[in-house]
Design an enzyme around this catalytic site. Structure first.
Site, short mmCIF file in Angstrom:
data_model
loop_
_atom_site.label_atom_id
_atom_site.label_comp_id
_atom_site.label_asym_id
_atom_site.label_seq_id
_atom_site.Cartn_x
_atom_site.Cartn_y
_atom_site.Cartn_z
CD GLN A 91 -26.52 -16.52 1.64
OE1 GLN A 91 -26.13 -16.15 2.51
NE2 GLN A 91 -27.84 -16.64 1.22
CB ILE A 106 17.99 0.62 -9.85
CG1 ILE A 106 18.61 1.24 -8.46
CG2 ILE A 106 17.76 1.75 -11.08
CD1 ILE A 106 17.65 2.55 -7.65
CG PHE A 130 14.26 7.45 -10.61
CD1 PHE A 130 14.26 8.55 -10.77
CD2 PHE A 130 13.84 6.99 -9.21
CE1 PHE A 130 13.98 9.77 -9.88
CE2 PHE A 130 13.46 7.72 -8.30
CZ PHE A 130 13.46 9.11 -8.67
CB CYS A 145 10.50 11.85 -10.55
SG CYS A 145 11.78 13.15 -10.67
CD GLU A 161 7.51 5.20 -7.83
OE1 GLU A 161 7.57 6.24 -7.62
OE2 GLU A 161 8.32 4.82 -8.89
CG HIS A 205 -0.16 0.30 3.21
ND1 HIS A 205 -0.76 0.51 2.29
CD2 HIS A 205 -0.56 0.20 4.14
CE1 HIS A 205 -2.19 0.62 2.98
NE2 HIS A 205 -1.69 0.31 4.15
NE ARG A 259 -13.75 -26.35 -9.38
CZ ARG A 259 -13.32 -27.67 -9.68
NH1 ARG A 259 -13.36 -28.10 -10.97
NH2 ARG A 259 -12.86 -28.32 -8.57
#
Ligand SMILES: Cc1cc2nc3c(=O)[nH]c(=O)nc-3n(C[C@H](O)[C@H](O)[C@H](O)COP(=O)(O)OP(=O)(O)OC[C@H]3O[C@@H](n4cnc5c(N)ncnc54)[C@H](O)[C@@H]3O)c2cc1C
Length: 392
Positions: free
Chosen positions: A287, A170, A136, A246, A371, A374, A276
């Site tokens: 903790q 791509i 694409f 898309c 895509e 962020h 471990r």
């Protein structure tokens, strides 16, 4: 790499929300990843090569066109099954999921939705079976987050179109037989064109030296006076909304996929923390390590709920682009943070290829960028809730 001992976390009994078909599809994909991907993926990532031999298996688990109707060779599944397949594949490797996402959402989807019947019949069955792999082409060297500025263009030459320009970053480009390419016509309107390997003037040089998505092949698409037959134009949608449609489908799959990567990191770290020993105790008894693990399972559970709900909305054709954008951003960010924390739980062992965590961590650096980055997804949510456009 060690044997794949993965056990999927399901802290809020989400399996109860899935149908028998969802579970069947998910379990088949999970078993296939354990059998065919986990044993080889580290080696392929290390040598920066896509394991081409898994293509048939990807097709068999329905990863190519999960929601494309069966009459075109697709699996005819719903959106939640599609998401679960992506989750399981990315649990193995984000690069492998990228190949499946591109094939399904960025190549088959536009041909199915924006193509005519001849184009559907010609391309979809071969793409669904993996006989052909697609790519694409939207991003260009100077136009990434802002694809509307693209310069790749085509001219109407009477009996064909003449395509010129270049695309960058791509996925699948180096070995794809088919490329869905977005380019402007003489009026500046964006259209999709199907370009096939072998057309004169079309080349796909590979991009090397990636530290991320190493098991996925990435390349450029170069168009130097490529004569594209007129019947290769996707006739049923144009403008930026066409490629963005898309991306909605692909981003939805990524939202699920990122959960898979996070689950694998969490599960690995949890098991390691119980085995471990340091200071005479399993490190999982300290903790600080429990805090990391407790926060991981909380974030995974929240992402699972968000994404399942998004799947229900998608099945009802009610999910908005902004809702999909939120899930992609949230889940990839969640996964990248979990990968980082999980790596620390494994100490020095966490940086080796003995375990999958470092590979996931590096892969997710691409997933958080492609895509829509962020930051771009934050702006999409910002625009949606304020009505004010921060892009311009
Ligand atoms: C491994 C990989 C595979 C890929 N596969 C494909 C593919 O198959 N097909 C395809 O078309 N593309 C693909 N891409 C490209 C990807 O979608 C782009 O990299 C992405 O859209 C970002 O574009 P860019 O890299 O040019 O970054 P830029 O757009 O230059 O962004 C750089 C930085 O600026 C920020 N920024 C940009 N604009 C704004 C703004 N308005 N406000 C605030 N911050 C802003 C971004 O968030 C980012 O942090 C792939 C990328 C990678 C890394």
């Amino acid at each position: 790499m060690r044997p794949d001992l993965f056990e999927a976390p399901d802290y809020y009994n989400l399996d109860e929300l899935l149908t028998d078909e969802h579970k069947l599809v998910r379990d088949a994909a999970r078993e296939w990843v354990k059998r065919e991907v986990s044993p080889i993926i580290e080696e392929y990532a290390q040598k920066a090569e896509f394991p081409i031999q898994i293509i048939n298996g990807l097709a068999e688990i329905g990863a190519f066109g999960p929601y494309i109707p069966m009459e075109y060779g697709g699996a005819g599944l719903d959106q939640i099954s599609y998401g679960l397949i992506m989750q399981e594949i990315e649990r193995g490797d984000s690069g492998v999921r990228s190949t499946a996402s591109v094939q399904s959402s960025l190549v088959m989807y536009p041909i199915w939705k924006y193509g005519n019947e001849e184009q559907r019949q010609k391309y979809l069955p071969k793409l669904a079976s993996g006989e052909w792999i697609g790519c694409f082409g939207l991003t260009e060297p100077d136009h990434g987050s802002n694809p509307s500025g693209m310069v790749t263009n085509f001219k109407d030459m009477g009996d064909h179109y003449l395509l010129n320009g270049a695309k960058m970053w791509i996925s699948n480009a180096p070995f794809a037989q088919v490329a869905v390419v977005w380019a402007k016509n003489e009026e500046g309107r964006i259209h999709g064109l199907i370009v096939e390997r072998g057309m004169e003037g079309f080349t796909t040089p590979e991009t090397h030296n990636k530290w991320s998505l190493r098991a996925s092949a990435t390349g450029e698409l170069i168009f130097d006076n490529v004569k594209v037959p007129k019947e290769n134009l996707l006739p049923n949608k144009s403008g930026l909304g066409a490629p963005l449609g898309c991306l909605d489908s692909a981003r939805y799959g990524i939202a699920w996929g990122a959960i898979g990567a996070a689950m694998d990191c969490y599960d690995t770290a949890l098991r390691y923390s119980k085995e471990r020993m340091q200071f005479g105790k399993p490190i999982g008894q300290f903790q600080l390590q429990q805090k990391k693990l407790a926060e991981m399972i909380t974030e995974i559970t929240k992402a699972q709920l968000l994404t399942w709900r998004l799947g229900v909305l998608r099945n009802d054709s009610k999910a908005t682009s902004a809702q999909i954008s939120m899930a992609k951003r949230n889940n990839v960010d969640m996964a990248i943070n979990i990968a980082r924390e999980a790596r620390q739980i494994l100490g020095g062992m966490g940086i080796t290829g003995e375990y999958s965590i470092m590979r996931h961590s590096m892969n997710l650096e691409s997933v958080i960028t492609y895509e829509g980055t962020h930051d771009i997804h934050l702006l999409i949510t910002g625009l949606d809730i304020t009505g004010l456009n921060a892009f311009k």
